[in-house]
Design a protein around this motif. Structure first.
Motif, PDB file in Angstrom:
ATOM      1  N   THR A  78       0.812  -1.224   0.000  1.00  0.00           N
ATOM      2  CA  THR A  78       0.000   0.000   0.000  1.00  0.00           C
ATOM      3  C   THR A  78       0.837   1.262   0.000  1.00  0.00           C
ATOM      4  O   THR A  78       0.473   2.244  -0.628  1.00  0.00           O
ATOM      5  CB  THR A  78      -0.947   0.025   1.219  1.00  0.00           C
ATOM      6  N   ASN A  79       1.968   1.261   0.675  1.00  0.00           N
ATOM      7  CA  ASN A  79       2.768   2.485   0.784  1.00  0.00           C
ATOM      8  C   ASN A  79       4.173   2.310   0.192  1.00  0.00           C
ATOM      9  O   ASN A  79       5.102   2.998   0.589  1.00  0.00           O
ATOM     10  CB  ASN A  79       2.880   2.902   2.251  1.00  0.00           C
ATOM     11  N   LYS A  80       4.319   1.391  -0.757  1.00  0.00           N
ATOM     12  CA  LYS A  80       5.643   1.103  -1.297  1.00  0.00           C
ATOM     13  C   LYS A  80       6.246   2.319  -2.000  1.00  0.00           C
ATOM     14  O   LYS A  80       7.426   2.632  -1.824  1.00  0.00           O
ATOM     15  CB  LYS A  80       5.555  -0.073  -2.263  1.00  0.00           C
ATOM     16  N   THR A  81       5.433   3.017  -2.785  1.00  0.00           N
ATOM     17  CA  THR A  81       5.970   4.190  -3.495  1.00  0.00           C
ATOM     18  C   THR A  81       6.340   5.290  -2.517  1.00  0.00           C
ATOM     19  O   THR A  81       7.355   5.970  -2.695  1.00  0.00           O
ATOM     20  CB  THR A  81       4.947   4.738  -4.509  1.00  0.00           C
ATOM     21  N   GLU A  82       5.534   5.438  -1.471  1.00  0.00           N
ATOM     22  CA  GLU A  82       5.850   6.441  -0.448  1.00  0.00           C
ATOM     23  C   GLU A  82       7.160   6.103   0.247  1.00  0.00           C
ATOM     24  O   GLU A  82       7.977   6.986   0.519  1.00  0.00           O
ATOM     25  CB  GLU A  82       4.710   6.539   0.565  1.00  0.00           C
ATOM     26  N   ALA A  83       7.391   4.829   0.512  1.00  0.00           N
ATOM     27  CA  ALA A  83       8.628   4.402   1.162  1.00  0.00           C
ATOM     28  C   ALA A  83       9.823   4.665   0.248  1.00  0.00           C
ATOM     29  O   ALA A  83      10.870   5.141   0.699  1.00  0.00           O
ATOM     30  CB  ALA A  83       8.552   2.921   1.517  1.00  0.00           C
ATOM     31  N   LYS A  84       9.658   4.382  -1.046  1.00  0.00           N
ATOM     32  CA  LYS A  84      10.749   4.642  -1.989  1.00  0.00           C
ATOM     33  C   LYS A  84      11.080   6.125  -2.044  1.00  0.00           C
ATOM     34  O   LYS A  84      12.251   6.515  -2.070  1.00  0.00           O
ATOM     35  CB  LYS A  84      10.372   4.131  -3.379  1.00  0.00           C
ATOM     36  N   LEU A  85      10.051   6.956  -2.059  1.00  0.00           N
ATOM     37  CA  LEU A  85      10.276   8.403  -2.074  1.00  0.00           C
ATOM     38  C   LEU A  85      10.993   8.858  -0.809  1.00  0.00           C
ATOM     39  O   LEU A  85      11.899   9.704  -0.861  1.00  0.00           O
ATOM     40  CB  LEU A  85       8.944   9.152  -2.226  1.00  0.00           C
ATOM     41  N   LYS A  86      10.603   8.320   0.320  1.00  0.00           N
ATOM     42  CA  LYS A  86      11.233   8.686   1.591  1.00  0.00           C
ATOM     43  C   LYS A  86      12.699   8.253   1.599  1.00  0.00           C
ATOM     44  O   LYS A  86      13.579   9.007   2.024  1.00  0.00           O
ATOM     45  CB  LYS A  86      10.465   8.046   2.753  1.00  0.00           C
ATOM     46  N   ILE A  87      12.973   7.043   1.096  1.00  0.00           N
ATOM     47  CA  ILE A  87      14.350   6.558   1.045  1.00  0.00           C
ATOM     48  C   ILE A  87      15.175   7.441   0.118  1.00  0.00           C
ATOM     49  O   ILE A  87      16.320   7.810   0.436  1.00  0.00           O
ATOM     50  CB  ILE A  87      14.385   5.081   0.584  1.00  0.00           C
ATOM     51  N   ASN A  88      14.617   7.803  -1.022  1.00  0.00           N
ATOM     52  CA  ASN A  88      15.332   8.684  -1.949  1.00  0.00           C
ATOM     53  C   ASN A  88      15.623  10.039  -1.306  1.00  0.00           C
ATOM     54  O   ASN A  88      16.707  10.607  -1.480  1.00  0.00           O
ATOM     55  CB  ASN A  88      14.534   8.875  -3.243  1.00  0.00           C
ATOM     56  N   THR A  89      14.672  10.556  -0.553  1.00  0.00           N
ATOM     57  CA  THR A  89      14.875  11.830   0.142  1.00  0.00           C
ATOM     58  C   THR A  89      15.992  11.701   1.169  1.00  0.00           C
ATOM     59  O   THR A  89      16.859  12.579   1.271  1.00  0.00           O
ATOM     60  CB  THR A  89      13.572  12.281   0.832  1.00  0.00           C
ATOM     61  N   LEU A  90      15.989  10.620   1.906  1.00  0.00           N
ATOM     62  CA  LEU A  90      17.038  10.401   2.904  1.00  0.00           C
ATOM     63  C   LEU A  90      18.410  10.271   2.242  1.00  0.00           C
ATOM     64  O   LEU A  90      19.408  10.803   2.741  1.00  0.00           O
ATOM     65  CB  LEU A  90      16.717   9.154   3.742  1.00  0.00           C
ATOM     66  N   ILE A  91      18.463   9.576   1.107  1.00  0.00           N
ATOM     67  CA  ILE A  91      19.733   9.425   0.387  1.00  0.00           C
ATOM     68  C   ILE A  91      20.231  10.779  -0.093  1.00  0.00           C
ATOM     69  O   ILE A  91      21.426  11.097   0.026  1.00  0.00           O
ATOM     70  CB  ILE A  91      19.574   8.426  -0.786  1.00  0.00           C
ATOM     71  N   ARG A  92      19.322  11.608  -0.636  1.00  0.00           N
ATOM     72  CA  ARG A  92      19.718  12.949  -1.077  1.00  0.00           C
ATOM     73  C   ARG A  92      20.244  13.778   0.090  1.00  0.00           C
ATOM     74  O   ARG A  92      21.238  14.498  -0.049  1.00  0.00           O
ATOM     75  CB  ARG A  92      18.533  13.658  -1.745  1.00  0.00           C
ATOM     76  N   GLU A  93      19.582  13.676   1.245  1.00  0.00           N
ATOM     77  CA  GLU A  93      20.044  14.413   2.420  1.00  0.00           C
ATOM     78  C   GLU A  93      21.437  13.935   2.849  1.00  0.00           C
ATOM     79  O   GLU A  93      22.303  14.742   3.206  1.00  0.00           O
ATOM     80  CB  GLU A  93      19.053  14.270   3.570  1.00  0.00           C
ATOM     81  N   LEU A  94      21.655  12.617   2.805  1.00  0.00           N
ATOM     82  CA  LEU A  94      22.969  12.075   3.152  1.00  0.00           C
ATOM     83  C   LEU A  94      24.033  12.545   2.159  1.00  0.00           C
ATOM     84  O   LEU A  94      25.149  12.919   2.556  1.00  0.00           O
ATOM     85  CB  LEU A  94      22.928  10.543   3.175  1.00  0.00           C
ATOM     86  N   ASP A  95      23.704  12.517   0.867  1.00  0.00           N
ATOM     87  CA  ASP A  95      24.651  13.000  -0.143  1.00  0.00           C
ATOM     88  C   ASP A  95      25.000  14.468   0.092  1.00  0.00           C
ATOM     89  O   ASP A  95      26.158  14.868  -0.041  1.00  0.00           O
ATOM     90  CB  ASP A  95      24.071  12.812  -1.552  1.00  0.00           C
ATOM     91  N   HIS A  96      23.998  15.244   0.440  1.00  0.00           N
ATOM     92  CA  HIS A  96      24.223  16.662   0.715  1.00  0.00           C
ATOM     93  C   HIS A  96      25.151  16.843   1.920  1.00  0.00           C
ATOM     94  O   HIS A  96      26.076  17.652   1.891  1.00  0.00           O
ATOM     95  CB  HIS A  96      22.884  17.367   0.947  1.00  0.00           C
ATOM     96  N   CYS A  97      24.924  16.066   2.959  1.00  0.00           N
ATOM     97  CA  CYS A  97      25.773  16.132   4.163  1.00  0.00           C
ATOM     98  C   CYS A  97      27.207  15.709   3.839  1.00  0.00           C
ATOM     99  O   CYS A  97      28.172  16.348   4.289  1.00  0.00           O
ATOM    100  CB  CYS A  97      25.215  15.245   5.273  1.00  0.00           C
ATOM    101  N   ILE A  98      27.346  14.657   3.043  1.00  0.00           N
ATOM    102  CA  ILE A  98      28.684  14.180   2.671  1.00  0.00           C
ATOM    103  C   ILE A  98      29.398  15.257   1.844  1.00  0.00           C
ATOM    104  O   ILE A  98      30.596  15.518   2.042  1.00  0.00           O
ATOM    105  CB  ILE A  98      28.595  12.839   1.903  1.00  0.00           C
ATOM    106  N   ALA A  99      28.658  15.888   0.956  1.00  0.00           N
ATOM    107  CA  ALA A  99      29.247  16.950   0.121  1.00  0.00           C
ATOM    108  C   ALA A  99      29.711  18.108   0.977  1.00  0.00           C
ATOM    109  O   ALA A  99      30.791  18.690   0.744  1.00  0.00           O
ATOM    110  CB  ALA A  99      28.248  17.403  -0.928  1.00  0.00           C
TER     111      ALA A  99
END
Length: 96
Positions: free
Chosen positions: A71-92
């Motif tokens: 039911t919420n698979k796409t929402e979970a994928k979006l959340k994971i992608n957001t978290l990955i972007r935030e991590l990439d930003h922090c690493i940068a």
């Protein structure tokens, strides 16, 4: 002269009653202000509680979707992608 004394006594009596009513209204006003502050504090506490429960609900929804719920698979994928972007930003930022 007696009429004048009666009028003055009547005025003093009325002024005394008005001052008494003023004092009562002042005390009532103070009580109402205290009650208003208490209600505002309760309201703030309730808002904080609602926000906490909303965060818990969102976390539970995300965890449920990660465990295989369709039911919420796409929402979970979006959340994971957001978290990955935030991590990439922090690493940068750390790399700079």
């Amino acid at each position: 002269m007696s009429e004048l004394v009666d009028i003055v006594d009547s005025l003093e009596n009325k002024i005394s009653k008005l001052l008494h009513k003023l004092e009562l209204l002042h005390h009532t006003n103070i009580k109402l202000e205290e009650e208003l502050i208490a209600v505002k504090n309760d309201h703030e506490a309730t808002k904080v509680s609602v926000n906490e429960w909303q965060e818990k609900y969102n976390s539970l929804k995300l965890a449920s979707s990660m465990l295989g719920s369709d039911t919420n698979k796409t929402e979970a994928k979006l959340k994971i992608n957001t978290l990955i972007r935030e991590l990439d930003h922090c690493i940068a930022q750390l790399s700079e």
